[in-house]
Motif scaffolding. Structure first.
Motif, mmCIF file in Angstrom:
data_model
loop_
_atom_site.group_PDB
_atom_site.id
_atom_site.type_symbol
_atom_site.label_atom_id
_atom_site.label_comp_id
_atom_site.label_asym_id
_atom_site.label_seq_id
_atom_site.Cartn_x
_atom_site.Cartn_y
_atom_site.Cartn_z
ATOM 1 N N LYS A 1 62.886 39.198 33.519
ATOM 2 C CA LYS A 1 63.754 39.392 34.684
ATOM 3 C C LYS A 1 62.951 39.746 35.930
ATOM 4 O O LYS A 1 61.800 40.188 35.850
ATOM 5 C CB LYS A 1 64.773 40.502 34.400
ATOM 6 N N ASN A 2 63.610 39.595 37.073
ATOM 7 C CA ASN A 2 63.016 39.952 38.363
ATOM 8 C C ASN A 2 63.683 41.210 38.897
ATOM 9 O O ASN A 2 64.880 41.431 38.666
ATOM 10 C CB ASN A 2 63.215 38.831 39.382
ATOM 11 N N TYR A 3 62.912 41.978 39.647
ATOM 12 C CA TYR A 3 63.509 43.164 40.279
ATOM 13 C C TYR A 3 62.636 43.609 41.439
ATOM 14 O O TYR A 3 61.473 43.235 41.522
ATOM 15 C CB TYR A 3 63.657 44.318 39.286
ATOM 16 N N THR A 4 63.245 44.416 42.329
ATOM 17 C CA THR A 4 62.534 44.905 43.505
ATOM 18 C C THR A 4 62.637 46.418 43.593
ATOM 19 O O THR A 4 63.710 46.990 43.405
ATOM 20 C CB THR A 4 63.103 44.286 44.790
ATOM 21 N N ILE A 5 61.503 47.044 43.866
ATOM 22 C CA ILE A 5 61.443 48.483 44.126
ATOM 23 C C ILE A 5 61.299 48.667 45.630
ATOM 24 O O ILE A 5 60.516 47.962 46.273
ATOM 25 C CB ILE A 5 60.239 49.122 43.396
ATOM 26 N N TYR A 6 62.046 49.633 46.180
ATOM 27 C CA TYR A 6 62.050 49.855 47.620
ATOM 28 C C TYR A 6 61.378 51.173 47.965
ATOM 29 O O TYR A 6 61.531 52.172 47.252
ATOM 30 C CB TYR A 6 63.488 49.863 48.151
ATOM 31 N N CYS A 7 60.675 51.159 49.075
ATOM 32 C CA CYS A 7 59.982 52.354 49.558
ATOM 33 C C CYS A 7 60.337 52.525 51.032
ATOM 34 O O CYS A 7 59.967 51.693 51.856
ATOM 35 C CB CYS A 7 58.481 52.190 49.373
ATOM 36 N N ASN A 8 61.066 53.574 51.347
ATOM 37 C CA ASN A 8 61.432 53.895 52.725
ATOM 38 C C ASN A 8 60.656 55.127 53.180
ATOM 39 O O ASN A 8 60.513 56.085 52.431
ATOM 40 C CB ASN A 8 62.924 54.212 52.829
ATOM 41 N N TYR A 9 60.188 55.099 54.413
ATOM 42 C CA TYR A 9 59.452 56.249 54.916
ATOM 43 C C TYR A 9 59.957 56.625 56.293
ATOM 44 O O TYR A 9 60.477 55.786 57.031
ATOM 45 C CB TYR A 9 57.954 55.980 54.914
ATOM 46 N N ARG B 1 60.508 50.469 58.597
ATOM 47 C CA ARG B 1 59.862 51.521 57.797
ATOM 48 C C ARG B 1 60.205 51.329 56.329
ATOM 49 O O ARG B 1 60.657 52.256 55.625
ATOM 50 C CB ARG B 1 60.251 52.914 58.288
ATOM 51 N N LEU B 2 59.940 50.124 55.870
ATOM 52 C CA LEU B 2 60.328 49.724 54.515
ATOM 53 C C LEU B 2 59.251 48.858 53.904
ATOM 54 O O LEU B 2 58.729 47.930 54.536
ATOM 55 C CB LEU B 2 61.632 48.944 54.560
ATOM 56 N N SER B 3 58.934 49.171 52.654
ATOM 57 C CA SER B 3 58.070 48.305 51.866
ATOM 58 C C SER B 3 58.776 47.968 50.560
ATOM 59 O O SER B 3 59.569 48.779 50.062
ATOM 60 C CB SER B 3 56.730 48.968 51.577
ATOM 61 N N THR B 4 58.532 46.788 50.058
ATOM 62 C CA THR B 4 59.105 46.396 48.785
ATOM 63 C C THR B 4 58.005 45.986 47.824
ATOM 64 O O THR B 4 56.959 45.469 48.237
ATOM 65 C CB THR B 4 60.091 45.230 48.946
ATOM 66 N N LEU B 5 58.251 46.238 46.558
ATOM 67 C CA LEU B 5 57.378 45.785 45.482
ATOM 68 C C LEU B 5 58.243 44.943 44.560
ATOM 69 O O LEU B 5 59.147 45.464 43.901
ATOM 70 C CB LEU B 5 56.766 46.963 44.729
ATOM 71 N N HIS B 6 57.996 43.647 44.575
ATOM 72 C CA HIS B 6 58.821 42.728 43.802
ATOM 73 C C HIS B 6 58.116 42.372 42.498
ATOM 74 O O HIS B 6 56.925 42.042 42.498
ATOM 75 C CB HIS B 6 59.110 41.459 44.607
ATOM 76 N N ILE B 7 58.885 42.428 41.439
ATOM 77 C CA ILE B 7 58.372 42.115 40.107
ATOM 78 C C ILE B 7 59.005 40.801 39.674
ATOM 79 O O ILE B 7 60.236 40.671 39.657
ATOM 80 C CB ILE B 7 58.743 43.218 39.114
#
Lengths: 113, 112
Positions: B17-25, B70-76
């Protein structure tokens, strides 16, 4: 491959005792960081050195914690006296300069009883 | 108060499966870092994102940075069991000197 060396890997101590951790950064890395990581949380920066100078220790509890990097190479972090709340993983990292990739050591896991 | 928040905090997903982790600062920063940490181990650097719009990919992981949001994503992509770990984002910001803040971490478990 060069690594950041830390010792000891594990330390168990009683509260009110003194403990010390040692870190040897990757050769040539001018910037050295000490972090504290409580289980389940992200690392928290305690102190940052540029060569032998402290550039940031705003999060270091200075009443009980001290850090030094006398010759701008290896570093020691000391806690005296240790408290129960100090139980955590203490991580050392180094980089070629501020804002560059940090390379982390394996850490010292401290348990205060 | 300066914060770096990640969501989700925990993620259990099936292999493939695919998924995204979000990072807000919450602070102004033009540089963001992603790290991986295996249980009981130290942190390993994955990506350094150096500017707005930066995208980096390594294997099944792809990271991006939007400094305006102010957002980064890490997509798997097509997750595999070996990706099970805790993933941290971190930002640096200028306050006298450059300071470093780590996010809360996302604990990822990939189920076979």
């Amino acid at each position: 491959e060069a690594e950041v060396a830390q010792s000891p890997r594990y330390k168990i101590t009683e509260k009110s005792q003194a403990v010390a951790f040692w870190c040897d950064p990757i050769s040539g890395h001018a910037t050295l960081y000490w972090y504290r990581q409580i289980l389940g949380q992200g690392p928290e920066l305690l102190v940052q050195f540029q060569d032998e100078s402290v550039v940031d220790d705003s999060q270091l509890p200075k009443d009980r914690f001290s850090a030094e990097r006398l010759k701008g190479v290896d570093s020691t972090l000391k806690i005296q006296p240790a408290e129960l709340g100090d139980s955590a993983m203490y991580l050392c990292a180094s980089s070629t300069g501020r804002r560059n990739i940090q390379y982390f050591g394996a850490g010292t896991r401290l348990s205060v009883l | 108060e300066l914060k770096v928040e990640q969501n989700p905090l925990f993620l259990s997903m099936q292999e493939g499966k695919n998924y995204t982790i979000y990072c807000n600062y919450s602070t102004t920063s033009d540089r963001l870092y992603w790290y991986r940490q295996d249980p009981g181990k130290s942190l390993e650097s994955l990506f350094v994102l150096l500017s707005n719009g930066a995208v980096k990919q390594e294997g099944r992981l792809m990271a991006s940075l939007d400094t305006k949001a102010r957002l980064s994503t890490l997509h798997i992509t097509a997750a595999v069991h070996d990706l099970s770990a805790t993933y941290f984002c971190a930002v640096d910001y200028l306050s006298g000197t450059y300071k470093y803040i780590f996010g809360t971490g996302t604990r990822l478990k990939v189920l076979a």
